[in-house]
Design a protein around this motif. Structure first.
Motif, PDB file in Angstrom:
ATOM      1  N   UNK A 110       0.869  -1.170   0.000  1.00 52.83           N
ATOM      2  CA  UNK A 110       0.000   0.000   0.000  1.00 52.83           C
ATOM      3  C   UNK A 110       0.904   1.216   0.000  1.00 52.83           C
ATOM      4  N   UNK A 111       0.812   2.023  -1.068  1.00 50.77           N
ATOM      5  CA  UNK A 111       1.565   3.271  -1.160  1.00 50.77           C
ATOM      6  C   UNK A 111       0.575   4.390  -0.884  1.00 50.77           C
ATOM      7  N   UNK A 112       0.630   4.903   0.340  1.00 56.80           N
ATOM      8  CA  UNK A 112      -0.292   5.951   0.756  1.00 56.80           C
ATOM      9  C   UNK A 112       0.380   7.302   0.522  1.00 56.80           C
ATOM     10  N   UNK A 113      -0.039   8.003  -0.531  1.00 56.86           N
ATOM     11  CA  UNK A 113       0.512   9.326  -0.830  1.00 56.86           C
ATOM     12  C   UNK A 113      -0.373  10.423  -0.247  1.00 56.86           C
ATOM     13  N   UNK A 114      -1.531  10.053   0.283  1.00 55.03           N
ATOM     14  CA  UNK A 114      -2.393  11.000   0.981  1.00 55.03           C
ATOM     15  C   UNK A 114      -2.861  12.156   0.122  1.00 55.03           C
ATOM     16  N   UNK A 115      -3.168  13.242   0.797  1.00 55.21           N
ATOM     17  CA  UNK A 115      -3.581  14.466   0.118  1.00 55.21           C
ATOM     18  C   UNK A 115      -2.329  15.301  -0.056  1.00 55.21           C
ATOM     19  N   UNK A 116      -1.632  15.054  -1.166  1.00 57.60           N
ATOM     20  CA  UNK A 116      -0.337  15.696  -1.374  1.00 57.60           C
ATOM     21  C   UNK A 116      -0.216  16.183  -2.808  1.00 57.60           C
ATOM     22  N   UNK A 117       0.835  16.944  -3.047  1.00 62.48           N
ATOM     23  CA  UNK A 117       1.111  17.444  -4.390  1.00 62.48           C
ATOM     24  C   UNK A 117       2.021  16.480  -5.143  1.00 62.48           C
ATOM     25  N   UNK A 118       2.071  15.225  -4.715  1.00 61.76           N
ATOM     26  CA  UNK A 118       2.945  14.226  -5.331  1.00 61.76           C
ATOM     27  C   UNK A 118       2.691  14.147  -6.832  1.00 61.76           C
ATOM     28  N   UNK A 119       3.771  14.242  -7.571  1.00 64.51           N
ATOM     29  CA  UNK A 119       3.732  14.027  -9.016  1.00 64.51           C
ATOM     30  C   UNK A 119       4.695  12.872  -9.256  1.00 64.51           C
ATOM     31  N   UNK A 120       4.160  11.696  -9.342  1.00 64.91           N
ATOM     32  CA  UNK A 120       5.002  10.516  -9.465  1.00 64.91           C
ATOM     33  C   UNK A 120       5.851  10.624 -10.720  1.00 64.91           C
ATOM     34  N   UNK A 121       7.147  10.410 -10.574  1.00 65.62           N
ATOM     35  CA  UNK A 121       8.084  10.637 -11.671  1.00 65.62           C
ATOM     36  C   UNK A 121       8.163   9.458 -12.641  1.00 65.62           C
TER      37      UNK A 121
END
Length: 163
Positions: free
Chosen positions: A49-60
């Motif tokens: 489980x990859x929990x990135x939550x409420x974030x501005x993550x821009x997976x590269x």
């Protein structure tokens, strides 16, 4: 005997949290964490489980669907700063996501993505793994408050981790 056979046949459940994605939306450690999650899920020996939550993550890299990978992410515009209310909501959501993964799959390993781990999740997980991937502060010591804070977090995380 039956329990030993079952434990050998069951998959290792790994939960990655969202810490790094709030600090670094793309590249560096966030890229490392994403690649690690993808690689572990591809082994067919792990449920990730990859929990990135409420974030501005821009997976590269493209996050292709995998049977053993669950990604939990609600994109936040990068221009929005995360405030106390949003951080509290993210924290509660992270804990709910962990509980859900734990209930669904049983024993779980917690892998915080940065050194400030969630003590509630760490207490309920069957183990905690910490990756020390940024040793710049140790190699080039400085007196900045941020470097000292991260060093303290590393010390605490290393003491509390199982691996």
């Amino acid at each position: 005997m039956e329990r030993a056979v079952k434990s050998r046949l069951s998959k290792l459940n790994i939960f990655f949290d969202d810490s790094i994605f709030h600090i670094q939306p793309v590249g560096g450690i966030s890229r490392y964490v994403t690649n690690l999650a993808l690689a572990l899920a591809a082994t067919d020996q792990c449920r990730v489980t990859l929990f990135a939550g409420w974030s501005a993550a821009r997976f590269s890299l493209p996050l292709r669907k995998q049977r053993n990978l669950r990604i939990i992410h609600l994109p936040r515009p990068p221009t929005w700063r995360i405030n106390t209310l949003a951080a509290s909501i993210s924290l509660a959501w992270r804990r709910l996501a962990f509980r859900s993964a734990f209930r669904r799959h049983g024993e779980s390993i917690y892998h915080p993505t940065f050194y400030a781990h969630d003590p509630v999740i760490a207490r309920h997980a069957n183990g905690m793994v910490v990756t020390f991937h940024d040793m710049i502060a140790e190699l080039f010591p400085e007196d900045s408050e941020r470097a000292i804070k991260h060093l303290r977090q590393k010390v605490v995380a290393s003491r509390e981790a199982n691996a």
